[in-house]
Design an enzyme around this catalytic site. Structure first.
Site, PDB file in Angstrom:
ATOM      1  N   ILE A 159       3.122  -0.986   0.289  1.00 28.74           N
ATOM      2  CA  ILE A 159       3.270  -2.341  -0.075  1.00 28.74           C
ATOM      3  C   ILE A 159       4.287  -2.387  -1.350  1.00 28.74           C
ATOM      4  CG2 ILE A 159       1.786  -4.348  -1.213  1.00 28.74           C
ATOM      5  CD1 ILE A 159       0.778  -3.094   1.251  1.00 28.74           C
ATOM      6  N   GLU A 243       8.894 -12.988   8.417  1.00 31.33           N
ATOM      7  CA  GLU A 243       9.551 -11.683   8.110  1.00 31.33           C
ATOM      8  C   GLU A 243      10.431 -10.955   8.871  1.00 31.33           C
ATOM      9  OE1 GLU A 243       7.126  -7.654   6.484  1.00 31.33           O
ATOM     10  OE2 GLU A 243       6.111  -9.155   7.236  1.00 31.33           O
ATOM     11  N   GLY A 340      33.542  11.041   7.241  1.00 30.32           N
ATOM     12  CA  GLY A 340      33.728  12.469   7.122  1.00 30.32           C
ATOM     13  C   GLY A 340      32.688  12.925   6.111  1.00 30.32           C
TER      14      GLY A 340
END
Length: 389
Positions: A159, A243, A340
């Site tokens: 949560i 969402e 890299g």
């Protein structure tokens, strides 16, 4: 290309919000990432500026603006390279608050939603459980009516804002025999006896407080039930579309920023007598990545426009989350490779970005769940509809 979505007012808002973040958030990000706790003051400052209320009615302190202001809000937070900070802010603005707006009565709106939009109260949304994951209908947390109170027992996990929030919006079974139809939505104050919270140690999103929450005979007033008893499942599904689109937008913005940073690095970094951006293999790989990100971005903007019209794009939002999070992960992994050894160093942004991005295909419904939702809608003909008012 995107002039049909963004006006001069939108662009001015983007610049002002970017300036705000650079002044008020960026200087503190590394500390918040290290401590796992974001200063309450930034919530209050965000609220004072109206950033939590962009998409909300003026009646409750919002600005009642179109959804593309929220798109900018989400995109710009990805540029400061803290998935945890961004998550804490958009969870505050949308997850629990959407339930307060849509299902809360007027008292609840005044007591919880209004101070949420001003940043005075921090909220969280508790749906996921330790044994349930994406199986919302299989939740075990219960709410039993006892006179003029509800007694809550159970637990929630993963949560966001779950440790330091002032109130919780949670889902619980009010009819354990009814499966999905037996879920209801409640709001409760953090200091209510019987609530406990444990902070989880995460791979990424380190700035945000992600918690496991326990409920041991937690008693709350009967009027803290939101909406109709037993309709929690369709309420939850209704808000999942937003969402998932939010996570899709986060993903394309995160990937776009990773490419922007990587191109800048490649122009300055030389190997074997020329800068990295001159090597065809790297240039063409970047071209592929930019094309994929741009397609995701265009798709997400189209869904945002549909949502802004009041439509209910469950299938498209699920596709957005599935594809955009995958593209972001692959893009950021490639960008880290282009740096890299420096890509593996914490002082450079790609290491944190890679960790933060990895939650995309997991949080808010896993990629596997997204595929099943899409399959049900396209193959089986299932139609997800918003909860009846």
């Amino acid at each position: 290309m995107y002039q049909s979505y963004f006006s001069e007012e939108h662009n001015a808002f983007r610049q002002s919000f970017r300036d705000f973040l650079n002044k008020e958030a960026v200087p503190h990000i590394d500390r918040w990432e290290e401590t796992g706790q974001i200063d309450r003051e930034i919530f209050e400052k965000m609220g004072e500026m109206g950033y939590f209320g962009l998409y909300y009615p003026e009646k409750y302190g919002g600005l009642d603006l179109d959804f593309f202001y929220t798109v900018i809000f989400l995109e710009e937070m990805q540029r400061i390279n803290s998935g945890g900070f961004a998550a804490a802010m958009w969870v505050q603005a949308f997850l629990g608050a959407q339930h307060l707006l849509k299902e809360g009565d007027e008292r609840i709106k005044q007591e919880y939603l209004v101070p949420t939009l001003t940043g005075e109260k921090i909220g969280c949304l508790g749906i996921t459980e330790p044994f349930g994951g994406s199986d919302v209908a299989g939740m075990r947390t219960t709410a039993v009516k006892d006179g003029d109170e509800w007694v809550i027992n159970g637990s929630k996990t993963f949560i966001t804002n779950g440790v330091y929030s002032d109130y919780l919006v949670i889902a619980a079974k009010t009819d354990p025999e009814a499966k999905g139809r037996g879920i209801s939505i409640f709001v409760m104050d953090r200091e209510t006896p019987g609530i406990s919270a444990t902070k989880l140690n995460k791979l990424g999103w380190r700035a945000s407080d992600t918690g496991e929450i326990g409920f041991n005979n937690v008693r709350i007033p009967a009027e803290n039930l939101m909406g109709e008893q037993g309709k929690g499942f369709p309420y939850i599904m209704q808000h999942f579309a937003l969402e998932r689109l939010i996570m899709g937008i986060n993903s394309h913005a995160r990937a776009e920023y990773a490419i922007e940073y990587t191109i800048g690095y490649m122009k300055e970094r030389s190997a074997f007598g020329q800068s990295l951006d001159k090597y065809q293999a790297l240039r063409h790989k970047l071209a592929d990545m930019m094309s994929e990100v741009e397609m995701a971005k265009c798709f997400n903007y189209n869904i945002a426009a549909e949502l802004d019209k009041g439509l209910y794009p469950v299938k498209e939002a699920s596709m957005s989350k599935l594809v955009s999070t995958k593209i972001a992960d692959e893009t950021i992994n490639s960008c880290l490779q282009f740096l890299g050894g420096y890509g593996y160093i914490e002082e450079y942004p790609l290491a944190r970005m890679l960790r933060d991005s990895r939650l995309g295909p997991i949080g808010g419904g896993t990629s596997e769940i997204m595929r099943e939702i899409i399959a049900k809608m396209t193959i089986d003909g299932k139609d997800y509809k918003p909860a009846a008012k």
